[in-house]
Design an enzyme around this catalytic site. Structure first.
Site, PDB file in Angstrom:
ATOM      1  N   GLY A 568      -0.816   5.329   6.933  1.00 12.95           N
ATOM      2  CA  GLY A 568      -1.020   3.893   7.032  1.00 12.95           C
ATOM      3  C   GLY A 568       0.129   3.238   7.764  1.00 12.95           C
ATOM      4  N   ASP A 683       0.874 -12.043  -3.063  1.00 13.77           N
ATOM      5  CA  ASP A 683      -0.011 -11.432  -2.048  1.00 13.77           C
ATOM      6  C   ASP A 683      -1.062 -10.560  -2.732  1.00 13.77           C
ATOM      7  OD1 ASP A 683      -1.015 -10.903   0.432  1.00 13.77           O
ATOM      8  OD2 ASP A 683       0.491  -9.435   0.992  1.00 13.77           O
TER       9      ASP A 683
END
Length: 822
Positions: A568, A683
């Protein structure tokens, strides 16, 4: 004529390195010469002084003091002693002046050679990666996707049955989406490679060579002054010596730094070898769709990915612009400091400024690299922004084939879609995860017994910690640790005994380590023997080891990790799979790009500082940090199920509602724990949650998190990195973050879960979303969502923060809903 125009080719780099080696050998020869001159002058002065002492022993006193011979001889011996002192002073002046400066010049020249070689290699590697490797990889993937798309198109056109045709259509749509998305990536990659190619051959490489030539000429000027000073100090008054020194002085005066390398350039200079710039390979379009070469594809399949790419590129451009600004400030400051020091420094002390000149040249080179990165991102942003501005507020153009199919859709299907997300929108939100890549893991390692591990892997080895810090670590009698002695290449065993820290130097002889008595081939074996036998360290002290004091459990060495493949990419750098060498534990390794400024690196480590304090089954676990060298790593447990958003989009169709309730319950449990610790996540979203192989959900990505004693955090600095569609109104309007604002985000997470990974407010921009929410608008109830869960969502989206439920209440309510649900 200069390095930047005549030596841009690899051959020029080679002859430059040869020249640097030759000049260093010449300087070393000069240094040996001057050192020998200092030694000979000292010896000569010593002999003269010894002669004067011998004469003062009374030999001349045999003659009458009034004798002219006696007086003359006394004057001769007195002047000889004066000559001795003068020569000794000359020798000391040579040693502290020209010889010392020449040694410093050699060190700076060696550092310049190393710095130039490293920067040249880095520029070539970055050019090869951007201009060749990345482009070839994109082209290879492009061809494969084009073939897949063509094959899917043929199958779709050949399908006769409705069922087969629908299935072929789905496959064709997926292949088109992947082809268009990769086409855009290739266009951006080609543009970036073109800009990098231009900057490399017009700015970066010439700038490096120009800086190198400036420093070489400055060093030549300094060497000239060193030689002149050497000759002035060592010059004597005899006519023969004066004539010789005049010749040498004339030779030194003939040195002209600005013309020093003209002959070298005439002999070895060559034309710049600039390879052709990369262009869009139109052969890639032969097998696929009729796409425009070099043009971005913006249609109903790619509009979301183009918008997301623009957001990402804009964020990266802001970071790059900040980097350019910082480096420009650094260059300006260094230039001003150098000007001030030049005004206050004697010309013969210019060698003291050479280090700062090199720092300035490195800063200028770094500024050019930052400008190159900024230009590439600016070009990509302009491509994306121009395309989106041309679209305007209207709907994106449909894909021609899909438009034809859409006309044939029955009215009953249209009615069934009323009030829900359109089929194409659902397809777009799901399609990104259909082909989720599976990453491989590094193979298990053979475990090594603790006593056989190297010294730096032992828990009780603390490295070169200060001696004063040892006293703080040793608490109980018999506590011990091993450290490296500061300033010496030896190891010390520190033990607390009778209330005082005792320090024993570990003796090393014939590759054996010992204190007293038997020796062992390694320090871990010696410590293991002393612990197991409880033998006193020395007979005189009687000290016995009881308990090892381990180093900070969070500190890891880079060598403790075996990195796997990239799985990622985050805001600060790549994410890799990996293993711990010690016990084969699977880990995820977040890396921080070395080029980031210090304040961003500190933000990167903020996540680790927060996670150190937490332990909860629904919070991703921190394993350690690697900060001993670059790049910095944060090491966390590897959650192999991947992120929750991709999980919903790929596995959602087969998940039961009860399973979804269990997973959002996990999220609520984790957030309840964070709320109790006064931690504000800021977040929270499906993309920032991870799923284990047993479908346990864990809260992750604490890069924006903050800990506040009163549970409220006031942010500043704008909304550049704020996920607007997940953020509460008070946080967007006033920068006020709290657990209540996390509750709002949790409501969006619930909506993502029961819409199986759809994007919230899919047809609204960030600004339109803010206006919609301020007017009281909220997301509709997803099709799979139980009514009780949707009521909970609406409570989470209360405009006033005080009217939202706490995470404890949310967790209890979800548990109750899950028990009632069949």
């Amino acid at each position: 004529m200069g390095f930047s125009s005549e030596l841009c080719s690899p051959q020029g780099h080679g002859v430059l390195q040869q020249m640097q080696e030759a000049e260093l050998r010449l300087l070393e020869g000069m240094r040996k010469w001057m050192a020998q001159r200092v030694k000979s002058d000292r010896e000569y002065a010593g002999l003269l002084h010894h002669m004067s002492l011998q004469d003062s022993g009374g030999q001349s006193r045999a003659i009458s003091p009034d004798s002219p011979i006696s007086q003359s001889w006394a004057e001769i011996t007195s002047q000889t002693e004066g000559l001795s002192r003068l020569l000794r002073q000359h020798a000391e002046d040579l040693n502290s002046g020209p010889l010392s400066k020449l040694s410093l010049l050699i060190r700076e020249r060696q550092q310049l050679r190393k710095t130039y070689s490293e920067q040249w290699q880095q520029l070539q590697q970055e050019l090869t990666k951007t201009h060749s490797q990345d482009i070839e990889k994109l082209k290879s993937q492009y061809r494969a996707l084009a073939r897949d798309s063509a094959q899917a198109k043929r199958k779709y056109q050949e399908a006769s049955k409705d069922k087969d045709r629908d299935k072929a259509k789905d496959k064709y749509v997926r292949s088109l989406w992947k082809l268009f998305a990769h086409h855009n990536r290739y266009v951006l990659g080609v543009r970036a490679a073109q800009l990098h190619h231009q900057h490399h051959h017009q700015l970066l490489l010439p700038g490096l060579l120009r800086s190198l030539q400036d420093l070489h000429e400055e060093m030549a000027c300094i060497l000239k002054e060193i030689l002149q000073e050497y000759l002035e100090i060592s010059s004597l008054v005899q006519d023969e010596v004066v004539a010789i020194h005049r010749e040498m002085a004339a030779a030194a005066a003939r040195i002209q730094p600005e013309a020093e390398y003209q002959g070298f350039l005439r002999q070895y200079g060559s034309a710049p070898d600039v390879p052709p710039c990369v262009t869009f390979d139109e052969s890639l379009l032969e097998e696929g769709e009729p796409l425009e070469p070099g043009e971005l594809q913006l249609n109903e399949l790619t509009v979301e990915s183009v918008q997301h790419t623009l957001t990402s590129v804009t964020d990266e451009l802001a970071v790059a612009t900040e980097m350019v600004f910082r480096r420009q400030e650094m260059v300006t400051q260094l230039q001003q400091e150098l000007r001030n020091e030049e005004e206050n420094t004697h010309p013969r002390e210019r060698v003291q400024l050479l280090g700062k000149r090199q720092v300035l040249q490195e800063a200028l080179q770094g500024l050019q690299v930052a400008l190159c990165s900024q230009a590439k991102l600016q070009a990509q942003q302009e491509l994306l922004q121009t395309k989106l501005e041309h679209l305007g507020p209207g709907e994106p153009p449909p894909v021609l084939l899909l438009q034809d199919d859409r006309h044939s859709t029955s009215s009953s299907e249209q009615e069934r879609e009323g009030g829900r997300t359109p089929t194409l929108e659902i397809l777009k939100s799901h399609i990104s995860g259909i082909f989720r890549p599976k990453f491989s893991l590094p193979p298990p390692l053979q475990l090594i017994p603790e006593v056989q591990k190297p010294l730096h892997e032992q828990l009780w080895y603390h490295g070169a910690i200060p001696r004063a810090e040892v006293a703080e670590l040793l608490v109980h009698s018999g506590d011990f640790l091993v450290r490296e002695s500061q300033g010496k290449q030896e190891y010390v065993l520190s033990v607390l005994w009778d209330g005082l820290p005792r320090h024993f130097i570990i003796q090393s002889l014939d590759n054996l380590y010992r204190l007293e008595g038997e020796g062992f081939p390694s320090i871990p074996l010696l410590i293991d023997h002393l612990l197991s036998t409880q033998q006193p360290l020395t007979k005189k002290s009687g000290v016995v080891l009881h308990r090892a004091v381990p180093k900070d459990k969070w500190v890891l060495n880079h060598e403790d990790l075996v990195l796997g493949e990239q799985i990622g990419r985050g805001n600060f750098g790549e994410v890799f799979s990996g293993r711990l060498r010690a016990d084969n534990t699977l880990v995820a390794v977040k890396s921080c790009r070395e080029t980031l400024p210090p304040d961003l690196k500190a933000k990167f480590l903020q996540e680790a500082r927060i996670l150190k304090q937490y332990s909860h089954p629904n919070i991703v676990r921190l394993i350690g940090v690697c900060t001993q060298k670059q790049p910095i790593y944060i090491v966390m447990e590897l959650v192999q199920g991947g992120d929750f958003l991709t999980f919903l989009r790929t596995e959602g169709a087969r998940l039961r509602v009860k399973t979804l309730l269990q997973m959002v319950g996990d999220a609520a449990a984790g957030m309840e724990y964070l709320e109790s610790k006064c931690c504000i996540h800021r977040d929270l979203a499906a993309r920032n949650c991870l799923v284990t192989e047993k479908n346990v959900l864990k809260i992750s990505d604490f890069g924006m998190s903050r800990e506040e004693a009163d549970g409220v955090y006031a942010a500043s600095g704008g909304l550049r990195q704020v996920p607007v569609k997940w953020t509460a109104p008070e946080a967007l309007n006033y920068g006020r973050y709290s657990s209540e604002s996390d509750v709002w985000s949790f409501g969006i997470l619930l909506w993502e879960t029961f819409s199986l990974g759809a994007s919230p407010y899919p047809n609204l921009s960030n600004q339109q979303t803010r206006e919609f929410v301020e007017k009281g608008g909220r997301l509709p109830c997803p099709e799979l969502c139980p009514d009780a869960v949707f009521r909970l969502m609406e409570q989470c989206w209360a405009y006033e923060p005080g009217q939202r439920p706490s995470f404890s209440t949310i967790y209890q309510e979800l548990q109750s809903i899950r028990k009632r649900h069949r």
